[in-house]
Every structure is written in structure tokens, then in C-alpha cells.
Design a protein around this motif. Structure first.
Motif, PDB file in Angstrom:
ATOM      1  N   LEU A   1       2.519   4.260  -9.052  1.00 52.86           N
ATOM      2  CA  LEU A   1       3.928   4.051  -8.738  1.00 52.86           C
ATOM      3  C   LEU A   1       4.608   5.365  -8.354  1.00 52.86           C
ATOM      4  CD1 LEU A   1       6.186   1.900  -8.713  1.00 52.86           C
ATOM      5  CD2 LEU A   1       6.585   2.453 -11.122  1.00 52.86           C
ATOM      6  N   GLY A   2       4.363   6.395  -9.141  1.00 52.61           N
ATOM      7  CA  GLY A   2       4.968   7.695  -8.847  1.00 52.61           C
ATOM      8  C   GLY A   2       4.537   8.242  -7.498  1.00 52.61           C
TER       9      GLY A   2
ATOM     10  N   GLY B   1       9.235  11.069  -0.369  1.00 49.54           N
ATOM     11  CA  GLY B   1      10.118  12.184  -0.673  1.00 49.54           C
ATOM     12  C   GLY B   1      11.100  11.936  -1.799  1.00 49.54           C
ATOM     13  N   ASP B   2      10.922  10.892  -2.575  1.00 49.60           N
ATOM     14  CA  ASP B   2      11.824  10.583  -3.688  1.00 49.60           C
ATOM     15  C   ASP B   2      11.257  11.187  -4.972  1.00 49.60           C
ATOM     16  OD1 ASP B   2      13.530   9.585  -5.591  1.00 49.60           O
ATOM     17  OD2 ASP B   2      13.467   7.514  -4.855  1.00 49.60           O
TER      18      ASP B   2
ATOM     19  N   ARG C   1       9.560  11.618 -10.777  1.00 47.95           N
ATOM     20  CA  ARG C   1       9.646  12.381 -12.025  1.00 47.95           C
ATOM     21  C   ARG C   1      10.080  11.482 -13.182  1.00 47.95           C
ATOM     22  NH1 ARG C   1       8.755  17.169 -12.844  1.00 47.95           N
ATOM     23  NH2 ARG C   1       9.070  17.872 -10.725  1.00 47.95           N
ATOM     24  N   THR C   2      11.015  10.582 -12.928  1.00 46.58           N
ATOM     25  CA  THR C   2      11.462   9.654 -13.975  1.00 46.58           C
ATOM     26  C   THR C   2      10.308   8.750 -14.407  1.00 46.58           C
ATOM     27  OG1 THR C   2      13.718   9.703 -13.096  1.00 46.58           O
ATOM     28  CG2 THR C   2      13.149   7.859 -14.533  1.00 46.58           C
TER      29      THR C   2
ATOM     30  N   PRO D   1       0.809  -1.226   0.000  1.00 45.25           N
ATOM     31  CA  PRO D   1       0.000   0.000   0.000  1.00 45.25           C
ATOM     32  C   PRO D   1       0.841   1.274   0.000  1.00 45.25           C
ATOM     33  CG  PRO D   1      -0.690  -1.482   1.773  1.00 45.25           C
ATOM     34  CD  PRO D   1       0.530  -2.069   1.151  1.00 45.25           C
ATOM     35  N   GLN D   2       2.015   1.206   0.637  1.00 41.16           N
ATOM     36  CA  GLN D   2       2.911   2.368   0.662  1.00 41.16           C
ATOM     37  C   GLN D   2       4.324   1.910   0.925  1.00 41.16           C
ATOM     38  OE1 GLN D   2       1.208   4.687   3.809  1.00 41.16           O
ATOM     39  NE2 GLN D   2       2.401   3.686   5.372  1.00 41.16           N
ATOM     40  N   LEU D   3       5.266   2.697   0.444  1.00 41.99           N
ATOM     41  CA  LEU D   3       6.669   2.416   0.734  1.00 41.99           C
ATOM     42  C   LEU D   3       7.003   2.980   2.105  1.00 41.99           C
ATOM     43  CD1 LEU D   3       8.296   3.343  -2.695  1.00 41.99           C
ATOM     44  CD2 LEU D   3       7.828   1.059  -1.778  1.00 41.99           C
ATOM     45  N   ILE D   4       7.971   2.384   2.751  1.00 44.44           N
ATOM     46  CA  ILE D   4       8.411   2.845   4.060  1.00 44.44           C
ATOM     47  C   ILE D   4       9.794   3.453   3.897  1.00 44.44           C
ATOM     48  CG2 ILE D   4       8.993   2.143   6.416  1.00 44.44           C
ATOM     49  CD1 ILE D   4       6.917  -0.142   6.033  1.00 44.44           C
ATOM     50  N   LEU D   5       9.919   4.700   4.292  1.00 42.89           N
ATOM     51  CA  LEU D   5      11.184   5.408   4.180  1.00 42.89           C
ATOM     52  C   LEU D   5      12.285   4.610   4.869  1.00 42.89           C
ATOM     53  CD1 LEU D   5      12.428   7.994   3.094  1.00 42.89           C
ATOM     54  CD2 LEU D   5      11.983   9.061   5.291  1.00 42.89           C
ATOM     55  N   GLY D   6      13.365   4.379   4.173  1.00 41.87           N
ATOM     56  CA  GLY D   6      14.486   3.633   4.730  1.00 41.87           C
ATOM     57  C   GLY D   6      14.516   2.165   4.346  1.00 41.87           C
ATOM     58  N   GLU D   7      13.360   1.619   3.931  1.00 39.02           N
ATOM     59  CA  GLU D   7      13.330   0.226   3.475  1.00 39.02           C
ATOM     60  C   GLU D   7      14.022   0.159   2.119  1.00 39.02           C
ATOM     61  OE1 GLU D   7      11.962  -2.730   4.791  1.00 39.02           O
ATOM     62  OE2 GLU D   7      11.851  -1.599   6.655  1.00 39.02           O
ATOM     63  N   PRO D   8      14.814  -0.892   1.877  1.00 40.40           N
ATOM     64  CA  PRO D   8      15.543  -0.961   0.607  1.00 40.40           C
ATOM     65  C   PRO D   8      14.625  -1.168  -0.600  1.00 40.40           C
ATOM     66  CG  PRO D   8      15.863  -2.972   1.886  1.00 40.40           C
ATOM     67  CD  PRO D   8      15.075  -2.030   2.748  1.00 40.40           C
ATOM     68  N   VAL D   9      14.834  -0.319  -1.602  1.00 39.78           N
ATOM     69  CA  VAL D   9      14.122  -0.417  -2.871  1.00 39.78           C
ATOM     70  C   VAL D   9      15.149  -0.203  -3.976  1.00 39.78           C
ATOM     71  CG1 VAL D   9      12.380   0.612  -4.377  1.00 39.78           C
ATOM     72  CG2 VAL D   9      11.956   0.458  -1.921  1.00 39.78           C
TER      73      VAL D   9
END
Length: 184
Positions: free
Chosen positions: A139-140, A147-148, A153-154, A107-115
Motif C-alpha cells: 500500500l505504501g 509522490g504522496d 509515511r502514515t 496494480p498502480q495508482l494513477i496520479l490525479g485519479e480520486p483516492v
């Protein structure tokens, strides 16, 4: 990566013809469906962006399709659902196509988790245009939420560089990116 090769699961011929061809080979000897034919039809539906149809195809026949859990996860993602937690959720750091689908599966990415953002971008850019337009805003937004902005943007650029209408959700994503830029 073969388990996520959506670009190879369909072609440029009319969708109705592709579906008819796959359905025609669905039932084999003794009027029984084969796992390969069921998988081929489900994959075509995924290529076309038809998640519900892919899920129903996998469930309608009394055959075991190898990798059906991944296909069902992809189907849920395409239909804006949240898939059941499965083996994909821990694969965001992988170097292959699994990274893209792992990011879309949560549902959401967690800041600091590896991606592995390079793998996500590479595999997203390799999707057919209609799937980039369908999945790009979702995805965006996941990357914007942590905060990425550069990755968001890519991803947005991969959606907008194709000709034709990008759709309302992609226009909204453009506005969010512009707002983020204006607030700096």
C-alpha cells in the motif's frame, strides 16, 4: 463496510481452533454446506491472511456465497496477486473500507485519479497487526509511486507502531521513505 470487516472475522484464540470450529459447522443437514458457513470459513482464512485457502473454500462447495467476488478479490490481494478487474476498482474515492481494498486491487495508482486517502488510512489502521504488516509495504509503495510521501509515511507508521519484528518488506519501505526524505 461489513463486506470488508476483516477485524471482525477472527479473534485472538489459536488459529487452529478457529479453523476447526468453522469447519465443524461447515456441513449441515443432509451433508450439504450452507452459504453462511462457507462464507464464515472463507472470511476466517482472509482474517488469517490465507488467500488461497479462502478462494478454495469458496470454490469447493456447490453453494452461492453472496459477495464471493469481493472475498475472492481480497484473497488475491492477500496472496500478492492482481485480482480480476471488478466492482472494486472504481471505489478508491469511497468513504468506507472499499477505498482501501480498491487501492490494493489495482496494480498502480494513477496520479490525479480520486483516492480517499483518509478512508484508506483509517481502514488500514483498523486492520489486525499481522495484516497491516502484510499489506502495508504494498500500500505504501502505491502512494510513493505517485509522490504522496505523507500518506506512505502514515501507512508505514501504522505498520511500525506495533511491537515485534516489522518484517523485511516494511524495513525496505522505511529505507525508501528515508531516501525520499534525504533527496529533498
Amino acid at each position: 463496510d461489513d463486506s470488508f470487516a476483516l477485524s471482525e472475522w477472527g479473534d485472538k484464540s489459536p488459529p487452529a481452533q478457529q479453523i476447526a470450529d468453522r469447519r465443524q459447522s461447515l456441513i449441515g443437514e443432509f451433508d450439504a454446506a450452507t452459504p453462511g458457513a462457507v462464507a464464515a470459513l472463507a472470511r476466517l482464512y482472509l482474517y488469517l491472511g490465507f488467500g488461497a485457502e479462502a478462494r478454495e473454500t469458496l470454490r469447493a462447495f456447490d453453494v452461492r456465497v453472496p459477495g464471493s467476488d469481493l472475498l475472492e478479490t481480497m484473497a488475491a490481494i492477500l496472496d500478492d496477486g492482481t485480482p480480476e478487474p471488478g466492482r472494486l476498482t472504481a471505489m478508491a474515492a469511497c468513504d468506507g473500507a472499499a477505498a482501501l481494498w480498491a487501492v490494493l486491487a489495482v496494480p498502480q495508482l494513477i496520479l490525479g485519479e480520486p483516492v480517499n486517502t483518509k478512508a484508506v488510512i483509517r481502514n488500514f489502521s483498523g486492520l489486525p497487526v499481522h495484516l497491516r504488516r502484510l499489506l502495508g509495504p504494498k500500500l505504501g509503495n502505491r502512494f510513493l509511486a505517485i509522490g504522496d510521501e505523507a500518506t506512505a509515511r502514515t501507512i508505514q507508521d501504522a505498520v511500525t507502531r506495533a511491537s515485534g519484528d516489522i518484517g523485511a518488506e516494511a524495513r525496505l519501505m522505511n529505507a525508501k521513505l528515508q531516501l525520499t526524505q534525504d533527496n529533498k
